[in-house]
Design a protein around this motif. Structure first.
Motif, mmCIF file in Angstrom:
data_model
loop_
_atom_site.group_PDB
_atom_site.id
_atom_site.type_symbol
_atom_site.label_atom_id
_atom_site.label_comp_id
_atom_site.label_asym_id
_atom_site.label_seq_id
_atom_site.Cartn_x
_atom_site.Cartn_y
_atom_site.Cartn_z
ATOM 1 N N ASP A 94 0.867 -1.183 0.000
ATOM 2 C CA ASP A 94 0.000 0.000 0.000
ATOM 3 C C ASP A 94 0.897 1.224 0.000
ATOM 4 O OD1 ASP A 94 -1.861 2.001 0.345
ATOM 5 O OD2 ASP A 94 -2.008 1.700 2.511
ATOM 6 N N ALA A 95 0.941 1.916 -1.113
ATOM 7 C CA ALA A 95 1.852 3.048 -1.267
ATOM 8 C C ALA A 95 1.492 4.236 -0.383
ATOM 9 C CB ALA A 95 1.894 3.482 -2.727
ATOM 10 N N HIS A 96 0.293 4.229 0.216
ATOM 11 C CA HIS A 96 -0.126 5.359 1.040
ATOM 12 C C HIS A 96 0.148 5.149 2.525
ATOM 13 C CE1 HIS A 96 -2.354 6.457 -2.612
ATOM 14 N NE2 HIS A 96 -2.196 7.688 -2.168
ATOM 15 N N THR B 100 -5.661 4.213 -1.916
ATOM 16 C CA THR B 100 -6.044 4.208 -0.499
ATOM 17 C C THR B 100 -5.884 5.598 0.113
ATOM 18 O OG1 THR B 100 -3.797 3.434 -0.012
ATOM 19 C CG2 THR B 100 -5.532 1.783 -0.033
ATOM 20 N N ALA B 101 -6.008 6.607 -0.709
ATOM 21 C CA ALA B 101 -5.734 7.967 -0.239
ATOM 22 C C ALA B 101 -6.964 8.638 0.344
ATOM 23 C CB ALA B 101 -5.185 8.795 -1.398
ATOM 24 N N SER C 52 -1.274 8.134 -6.152
ATOM 25 C CA SER C 52 -2.518 8.610 -5.554
ATOM 26 C C SER C 52 -3.425 9.294 -6.574
ATOM 27 C CB SER C 52 -2.174 9.533 -4.380
ATOM 28 O OG SER C 52 -3.293 9.822 -3.603
ATOM 29 N N ALA C 53 -3.868 10.520 -6.257
ATOM 30 C CA ALA C 53 -4.768 11.235 -7.152
ATOM 31 C C ALA C 53 -4.132 11.470 -8.518
ATOM 32 C CB ALA C 53 -5.173 12.573 -6.529
ATOM 33 N N ALA C 54 -2.799 11.571 -8.551
ATOM 34 C CA ALA C 54 -2.104 11.748 -9.828
ATOM 35 C C ALA C 54 -2.268 10.516 -10.705
ATOM 36 C CB ALA C 54 -0.627 12.041 -9.599
ATOM 37 N N ALA C 55 -2.300 9.335 -10.081
ATOM 38 C CA ALA C 55 -2.534 8.109 -10.840
ATOM 39 C C ALA C 55 -3.969 8.079 -11.366
ATOM 40 C CB ALA C 55 -2.257 6.883 -9.962
ATOM 41 N N THR D 191 4.708 0.241 -2.675
ATOM 42 C CA THR D 191 3.959 0.309 -3.920
ATOM 43 C C THR D 191 2.634 -0.416 -3.737
ATOM 44 O OG1 THR D 191 4.861 -1.761 -4.798
ATOM 45 C CG2 THR D 191 6.095 0.251 -5.259
ATOM 46 N N ASP D 192 1.700 -0.156 -4.626
ATOM 47 C CA ASP D 192 0.422 -0.869 -4.599
ATOM 48 C C ASP D 192 0.546 -2.194 -5.354
ATOM 49 O OD1 ASP D 192 -0.790 1.137 -3.207
ATOM 50 O OD2 ASP D 192 -1.862 1.993 -4.919
ATOM 51 N N GLY D 193 -0.149 -3.212 -4.845
ATOM 52 C CA GLY D 193 -0.323 -4.467 -5.566
ATOM 53 C C GLY D 193 0.950 -5.075 -6.105
ATOM 54 N N GLN D 194 0.960 -5.348 -7.403
ATOM 55 C CA GLN D 194 2.085 -6.017 -8.044
ATOM 56 C C GLN D 194 3.025 -5.036 -8.744
ATOM 57 O OE1 GLN D 194 -0.727 -8.295 -10.336
ATOM 58 N NE2 GLN D 194 -0.107 -10.209 -9.363
ATOM 59 N N ILE D 195 2.902 -3.775 -8.447
ATOM 60 C CA ILE D 195 3.719 -2.759 -9.112
ATOM 61 C C ILE D 195 5.154 -2.833 -8.595
ATOM 62 C CG2 ILE D 195 4.034 -0.291 -9.487
ATOM 63 C CD1 ILE D 195 0.975 -0.021 -9.019
ATOM 64 N N VAL D 196 6.091 -2.790 -9.517
ATOM 65 C CA VAL D 196 7.507 -2.738 -9.174
ATOM 66 C C VAL D 196 8.020 -1.343 -9.514
ATOM 67 C CG1 VAL D 196 9.803 -3.684 -9.627
ATOM 68 C CG2 VAL D 196 7.801 -5.198 -9.619
ATOM 69 N N ALA D 197 8.571 -0.666 -8.531
ATOM 70 C CA ALA D 197 9.018 0.716 -8.746
ATOM 71 C C ALA D 197 10.474 0.857 -8.325
ATOM 72 C CB ALA D 197 8.127 1.689 -7.975
#
Length: 499
Positions: A90-92, A419-420, A389-392, A157-163
């Motif tokens: 959860d990126a938030h 989750t923002a 977040s909102a930018a996404a 990061t959220d879910g399966q995202i790799v950053a």
């Protein structure tokens, strides 16, 4: 991800002094372990959906491993490296270090001697310095290869995202080599170099480390961080609009945008590049306002729905408000009432969610009209691993409505939910670290998905390693350079559209 308290102006402005709190030098092994255990309890019992991307059994297994390492190597650096929040994807959710303790820590430790940037799993030197050429690829530090370091750096990061490209290599290598007097660095001095070179450089103090960060080459565009919204002319046909936050008031945002787009249309501009790289989000209600200036439809859909599995404040201890004050029983009662008035339990059998009702967001407008100053020309969007977040959600609207090419990297938060919302904070009693947790998930376009994973908004075009290296050496913006190249190609190949 750890937010370094010394650099957080907002935290400096809002933190209150807690008399009697321990100093950095007084922290013990038991203090670190106690705060770690409190943090685990908060995650498990207060996060709105902690086991979306990892089951409880696997989470507990990894927590045991992390705690064992902290027990064997008790220190502030290890505590920061032992952050379990990235496990829930959860990126938030995040940690913010206490400014005083972090400052004292920085005065007693050492740091990696230069600024770096990560791209496609490689670590590039991102600063002019007398020891290693700009653009050199660091392959190992103190006989440990760079990949091993990167694998140990956890980015939320959220879910399966790799950053991976959002990882702060220089800072975390410093934590992994606490108090190192020097760093033996192996590197290739250019992208295609075969030979590896070696140099040993003395570590630096935090003041020099901070200086190095400010002297980084990339990102090139720094002025937009000061303004938040910054528009400028690139050539006679093309303008750039950089948006670093969506947290402005609607009145201020509209004043800035309407002025910009009125001039854009008056000048007969054909191409608009919108840059939301590094945008940390803001108010969801602002997203349709911003998009209304580029909508091709007179009215477009702006749909999102709130949902949570936890409406009560289950963990009462160490709960604080924005000024650092402990919440009272009455405060908590009011917080619970707020949630129960605005969330209704699902009536669908087996559905564990509470869903937000009409009272939750009075600013919500589902059928949103485009603005009178709307731009109907060619539009591109720049995104990266730090678009969240909102930018996404803005990027999601852009992609869903097929508004133009998207260039860059996958966003760090999901394309269909975030989750923002309604954040709460806990202050761990010993290290004074602040835990920041959302209270609800927000599903875009009414797509309620309980699947474990998710992906961010994906780009249509990405900068390859060679082009990134070239831009770094020339001190140019790699994604913006690619966008301008694609615009030239469109003139030669009018059929060139989204792939």
């Amino acid at each position: 991800m750890i937010k370094k308290g010394l650099l957080l102006i907002a935290l400096l402005m809002s933190s209150s002094v807690v008399f009697g709190q321990k100093k950095y030098s007084e922290l013990t092994k038991e203090d670190y372990l106690n705060d770690f255990d409190i943090l685990i309890n908060i995650i498990k019992n207060q996060h709105p959906n902690p086991f979306r991307s990892i089951n409880a059994k696997e989470f507990d297994k990894k927590v045991v491993e992390i705690r064992k390492n902290l027990e064997e190597n008790p220190s502030y650096a290890t505590f920061l490296l032992s952050n379990p929040i990235p496990l829930i994807h959860d990126a938030h959710s995040s940690l913010s270090t206490d400014t005083t303790i972090f400052e004292d820590f920085t005065k007693e430790t050492t740091f990696f001697p230069m600024n770096t940037i990560v791209y496609e799993g490689k670590v590039f030197v991102n600063q002019h310095n007398p020891n290693i050429p700009v653009g050199s690829i660091i392959t190992s530090v103190n006989d440990v290869n760079s990949k091993s370091y990167l694998d140990r750096i956890n980015v939320t990061t959220d879910g399966q995202i790799v950053a991976d490209d959002a990882k702060d290599f220089s800072f975390y290598v410093s934590l992994m080599n606490p108090g190192a007097e020097e760093y033996k660095i192996t590197y290739q001095d250019s992208l295609n170099a075969v030979e590896k070179k070696e140099v040993t450089i003395k570590s630096v103090n935090y003041a020099r480390n901070y200086y190095n960060v400010q002297k980084a080459i990339l990102p090139v565009d720094l002025i937009s961080y000061s303004y938040g919204i910054y528009g400028r002319k690139l050539n006679d046909d093309t303008y750039l609009l950089t948006i670093k936050t969506f947290a402005f008031s609607e009145e201020f945002a509209y004043q800035k945008l309407s002025s910009f787009f009125e001039k854009l249309n008056a000048d007969g501009v054909k191409n608009l590049i919108i840059d939301v790289r590094g945008n940390g989000g803001g108010y969801l209600s602002n997203i349709p306002l911003f998009y209304s200036f580029i909508s091709q439809e007179k009215v477009f859909k702006n749909s999102y729905r709130y949902a949570t599995k936890v409406v009560d404040i289950n963990v009462r201890e160490n709960l604080i408000d924005g000024s650092g004050r402990q919440y009272s029983d009455m405060d908590i009662k009011n917080m619970n009432n707020f949630m129960y008035q605005r969330y209704d339990k699902s009536e669908v059998p087996g559905d564990e969610y509470y869903y937000g009702n009409n009272r939750l967001d009075e600013s919500y407008v589902e059928n949103y009209p485009r603005d009178r100053y709307y731009f109907e020309g060619n539009t591109m969007l720049l995104i990266d691993n730090n678009t969240v977040s909102a930018a996404a959600y803005f990027a999601s609207l852009f992609k869903e409505n097929k508004r133009g090419m998207i260039i860059g990297q996958e966003t760090r938060t999901c394309s269909n939910f975030t989750t923002a919302s309604w954040f709460i904070n806990y202050k761990l009693p010993n290290t004074q670290t602040v835990v920041d947790l959302p209270r609800s998930e927000v599903f875009f376009n009414n797509l309620i998905s309980t699947r474990e994973g998710c992906r961010g908004v994906l780009p249509d075009y990405s900068v390859d390693e060679s082009a990134f290296y070239k831009s770094l050496i020339k001190e140019e913006d790699p994604e913006l350079t690619l966008a301008l190249e694609l615009l030239k190609r469109q003139l030669q190949e009018p059929e060139l559209k989204e792939p």
